[in-house]
Write a protein that holds these residues in place. Sequence first.
Motif, mmCIF file in Angstrom:
data_model
loop_
_atom_site.group_PDB
_atom_site.id
_atom_site.type_symbol
_atom_site.label_atom_id
_atom_site.label_comp_id
_atom_site.label_asym_id
_atom_site.label_seq_id
_atom_site.Cartn_x
_atom_site.Cartn_y
_atom_site.Cartn_z
ATOM 1 N N ILE A 139 0.841 -1.205 0.000
ATOM 2 C CA ILE A 139 0.000 0.000 0.000
ATOM 3 C C ILE A 139 0.872 1.251 0.000
ATOM 4 O O ILE A 139 0.674 2.168 -0.805
ATOM 5 C CB ILE A 139 -0.934 0.017 1.231
ATOM 6 N N VAL A 140 1.843 1.278 0.915
ATOM 7 C CA VAL A 140 2.732 2.444 0.993
ATOM 8 C C VAL A 140 3.474 2.616 -0.326
ATOM 9 O O VAL A 140 3.630 3.735 -0.832
ATOM 10 C CB VAL A 140 3.718 2.300 2.174
ATOM 11 N N THR A 141 3.909 1.493 -0.910
ATOM 12 C CA THR A 141 4.610 1.552 -2.197
ATOM 13 C C THR A 141 3.725 2.183 -3.268
ATOM 14 O O THR A 141 4.173 3.034 -4.046
ATOM 15 C CB THR A 141 5.023 0.131 -2.647
ATOM 16 N N GLN A 142 2.453 1.763 -3.318
ATOM 17 C CA GLN A 142 1.551 2.245 -4.356
ATOM 18 C C GLN A 142 1.139 3.706 -4.147
ATOM 19 O O GLN A 142 0.954 4.442 -5.129
ATOM 20 C CB GLN A 142 0.299 1.371 -4.396
ATOM 21 N N ILE A 143 0.997 4.149 -2.894
ATOM 22 C CA ILE A 143 0.507 5.515 -2.679
ATOM 23 C C ILE A 143 1.624 6.551 -2.680
ATOM 24 O O ILE A 143 1.344 7.746 -2.767
ATOM 25 C CB ILE A 143 -0.314 5.633 -1.377
ATOM 26 N N ILE A 144 2.872 6.108 -2.608
ATOM 27 C CA ILE A 144 3.970 7.076 -2.702
ATOM 28 C C ILE A 144 3.935 7.770 -4.058
ATOM 29 O O ILE A 144 4.163 8.984 -4.169
ATOM 30 C CB ILE A 144 5.334 6.390 -2.462
ATOM 31 N N GLY A 145 3.621 6.992 -5.114
ATOM 32 C CA GLY A 145 3.530 7.579 -6.452
ATOM 33 C C GLY A 145 2.497 8.692 -6.528
ATOM 34 O O GLY A 145 2.808 9.810 -6.970
ATOM 35 N N PRO A 146 1.236 8.455 -6.102
ATOM 36 C CA PRO A 146 0.250 9.540 -6.088
ATOM 37 C C PRO A 146 0.627 10.716 -5.194
ATOM 38 O O PRO A 146 0.326 11.865 -5.522
ATOM 39 C CB PRO A 146 -1.013 8.848 -5.572
ATOM 40 N N PHE A 147 1.283 10.450 -4.046
ATOM 41 C CA PHE A 147 1.747 11.553 -3.216
ATOM 42 C C PHE A 147 2.786 12.387 -3.965
ATOM 43 O O PHE A 147 2.820 13.620 -3.860
ATOM 44 C CB PHE A 147 2.343 11.026 -1.901
ATOM 45 N N THR A 148 3.625 11.701 -4.711
ATOM 46 C CA THR A 148 4.601 12.409 -5.542
ATOM 47 C C THR A 148 3.888 13.251 -6.594
ATOM 48 O O THR A 148 4.287 14.386 -6.874
ATOM 49 C CB THR A 148 5.558 11.406 -6.225
ATOM 50 N N LEU A 149 2.821 12.685 -7.175
ATOM 51 C CA LEU A 149 2.010 13.420 -8.145
ATOM 52 C C LEU A 149 1.416 14.676 -7.512
ATOM 53 O O LEU A 149 1.403 15.756 -8.132
ATOM 54 C CB LEU A 149 0.901 12.504 -8.678
ATOM 55 N N MET A 150 0.927 14.564 -6.275
ATOM 56 C CA MET A 150 0.387 15.720 -5.561
ATOM 57 C C MET A 150 1.469 16.780 -5.351
ATOM 58 O O MET A 150 1.223 17.982 -5.527
ATOM 59 C CB MET A 150 -0.179 15.280 -4.208
ATOM 60 N N TYR A 151 2.647 16.326 -4.993
ATOM 61 C CA TYR A 151 3.753 17.245 -4.754
ATOM 62 C C TYR A 151 4.137 17.980 -6.042
ATOM 63 O O TYR A 151 4.335 19.206 -6.033
ATOM 64 C CB TYR A 151 4.950 16.457 -4.212
ATOM 65 N N LEU A 152 4.215 17.238 -7.149
ATOM 66 C CA LEU A 152 4.548 17.863 -8.432
ATOM 67 C C LEU A 152 3.462 18.845 -8.855
ATOM 68 O O LEU A 152 3.757 19.916 -9.410
ATOM 69 C CB LEU A 152 4.740 16.785 -9.499
ATOM 70 N N THR A 153 2.191 18.492 -8.602
ATOM 71 C CA THR A 153 1.095 19.396 -8.921
ATOM 72 C C THR A 153 1.216 20.688 -8.121
ATOM 73 O O THR A 153 0.994 21.793 -8.652
ATOM 74 C CB THR A 153 -0.262 18.720 -8.619
ATOM 75 N N TYR A 154 1.601 20.562 -6.852
ATOM 76 C CA TYR A 154 1.793 21.735 -5.994
ATOM 77 C C TYR A 154 2.914 22.627 -6.539
ATOM 78 O O TYR A 154 2.760 23.857 -6.626
ATOM 79 C CB TYR A 154 2.111 21.283 -4.577
ATOM 80 N N LEU A 155 4.034 22.013 -6.931
ATOM 81 C CA LEU A 155 5.141 22.793 -7.491
ATOM 82 C C LEU A 155 4.737 23.499 -8.775
ATOM 83 O O LEU A 155 5.065 24.674 -8.995
ATOM 84 C CB LEU A 155 6.352 21.887 -7.771
ATOM 85 N N LEU A 156 4.005 22.791 -9.636
ATOM 86 C CA LEU A 156 3.588 23.369 -10.913
ATOM 87 C C LEU A 156 2.527 24.450 -10.716
ATOM 88 O O LEU A 156 2.490 25.434 -11.468
ATOM 89 C CB LEU A 156 3.063 22.273 -11.840
ATOM 90 N N ALA A 157 1.668 24.296 -9.687
ATOM 91 C CA ALA A 157 0.634 25.298 -9.414
ATOM 92 C C ALA A 157 1.258 26.641 -9.046
ATOM 93 O O ALA A 157 0.683 27.702 -9.307
ATOM 94 C CB ALA A 157 -0.291 24.815 -8.297
ATOM 95 N N LYS A 158 2.440 26.594 -8.436
ATOM 96 C CA LYS A 158 3.148 27.830 -8.091
ATOM 97 C C LYS A 158 3.723 28.511 -9.325
ATOM 98 O O LYS A 158 4.070 29.692 -9.292
ATOM 99 C CB LYS A 158 4.263 27.513 -7.090
ATOM 100 N N GLN A 159 3.825 27.757 -10.427
ATOM 101 C CA GLN A 159 4.336 28.314 -11.687
ATOM 102 C C GLN A 159 3.187 28.851 -12.551
ATOM 103 O O GLN A 159 3.227 29.984 -13.000
ATOM 104 C CB GLN A 159 5.099 27.241 -12.461
ATOM 105 N N SER A 160 2.154 27.973 -12.774
ATOM 106 C CA SER A 160 1.068 28.369 -13.666
ATOM 107 C C SER A 160 -0.050 27.333 -13.608
ATOM 108 O O SER A 160 0.221 26.130 -13.569
ATOM 109 C CB SER A 160 1.590 28.489 -15.106
ATOM 110 N N SER A 161 -1.309 27.800 -13.606
ATOM 111 C CA SER A 161 -2.437 26.865 -13.643
ATOM 112 C C SER A 161 -2.472 26.115 -14.967
ATOM 113 O O SER A 161 -2.942 24.976 -15.038
ATOM 114 C CB SER A 161 -3.762 27.606 -13.421
ATOM 115 N N LEU A 162 -1.968 26.732 -16.034
ATOM 116 C CA LEU A 162 -1.901 26.052 -17.332
ATOM 117 C C LEU A 162 -0.871 24.925 -17.301
ATOM 118 O O LEU A 162 -1.041 23.904 -17.975
ATOM 119 C CB LEU A 162 -1.556 27.051 -18.442
ATOM 120 N N ALA A 163 0.192 25.113 -16.515
ATOM 121 C CA ALA A 163 1.178 24.040 -16.361
ATOM 122 C C ALA A 163 0.552 22.844 -15.643
ATOM 123 O O ALA A 163 0.847 21.691 -15.968
ATOM 124 C CB ALA A 163 2.392 24.545 -15.581
#
Length: 469
Positions: free
Chosen positions: A246-270
């Motif tokens: 479970i932890v292995t599988q959800i680390i990927g989505p957590f990483t996706l959330m983190y990347l979305t957060y970083l990109l949101a600080k750049q641009s909503s279009l990003a």
Amino acid sequence: MANNILKDNTNKALFSMSVPISIGMLSTFLFQVIDTYFVGQLGPEALAALSFSSTIYFLLVGLFMGLSVGVSIIIGKATGSKAHDKVKQTTWVALILCFTLSSLLASMGIIFVEIIFQSLGAENIIIPLIEKYMIPLFAGIPLLATGIMAGGILRATGNVTMPEVMMGIAGIINLIFDYLLIFGKMGFPEMGIQGAAYATVLSWIFVIVGMSILLIKDKLLFFQKSPLSNVLSILQEIYKLGLPTIVTQIIGPFTLMYLTYLLAKQSSLAVAAFGVASRIETLLMIGILGVSTAITPFIAQNLGAKEHLRIDEAIAFGGRASTYMGILVCIILYLFIKPIAGIFSEDEMVIDYTARYFYLVSLSYVFYGLFVITSSIFNGLQLPVNSLKIMVIKSLLFTFPLTLLGSFWGVEGIFIGLSVSNLLAGLYSAIQMRKQFKKVNSNLANISVMNEYKNDLIQAFNFISKPFR
């Protein structure tokens, strides 16, 4: 089918398992791809809302896929050692556990939906669109979660094809109702992004009904009274193997959330472009994901039957498959990414960001594929902690710091950081797998990987040139 896993030619058996699994996974991921296509026609704000929503969707899917993997390891080994009573008992316990846990999480998601997405950096203008999409989706999550668990159980016992057929039909249902409910066709109300959510939930209803029929047909869903001690023992085993997966599988989505957060600080279009890119990436990586899904129950059953040579053959098959499919996907993206991105959005900036993502990240797909396959191999060998270890190393030591560093150079810097992290994760996974070979005295420890690839190239060249001789 279980006999095929234990007796057929290894490459043939894995190929015959991987193809229907890939088709079924394709159908599962098409839920989101189809939603992206139709929602993209509603404008970039709706597309950004869908991208934010996907971070939580994939987190929940990852959680229950992880639980399913842990259960499939138990059931696969029990099937290989012909412990049929344990298979049936584990099936019941796993399904009830899955439905209960998913219902609890779905309820919490509905209650805290606004807080969740505000914390991810979603703008106030997008929050109402997110709520329209996510609240119906949260309500339907127990159906999907239990369907995922049922599919994992069926594959682990050898029924590979029919669960994927069910997912394929569900994908068609989703497609039809997306069109009808988003745009209000044939007398249905025009619901916009909310219609996409209802269409998806309708397809999930079909999934749970179809999977239940298959479980009954395979005599896995007939209730078998078990002593409380047996139930507790099964729960303990699911916890032992399921928690790391479970932890292995959800680390990927957590990483996706983190990347979305970083990109949101750049641009909503990003963020919108990243949502498009994630779906295209998943779609094109479906072959690698299919092999990685097939290889876990294959190895688990052969481990139960003590067929160690077949396990070595399966590991070699997985390594080759990840390499060659990774190269193929990279070539396809370099040739066709802009027209592919144009299918999902007409906004030039969204298309440009999507293309830049693949120009940078697709170069690392061979290494990412190796990382994914290695994780599945460790799960099949009943070493989920090893799988968890390489996932944690990839996310915490490679992806998080490298993308954060890259963010100082903008969107492209984030994409470069992700690409480098994939490369390092692949190399690290290969090192860990080699250590395992030496630990168990596997014949693979003495094989030169580069010589194997060289021989494959020579055979391919001879095959292609044969008609011209």
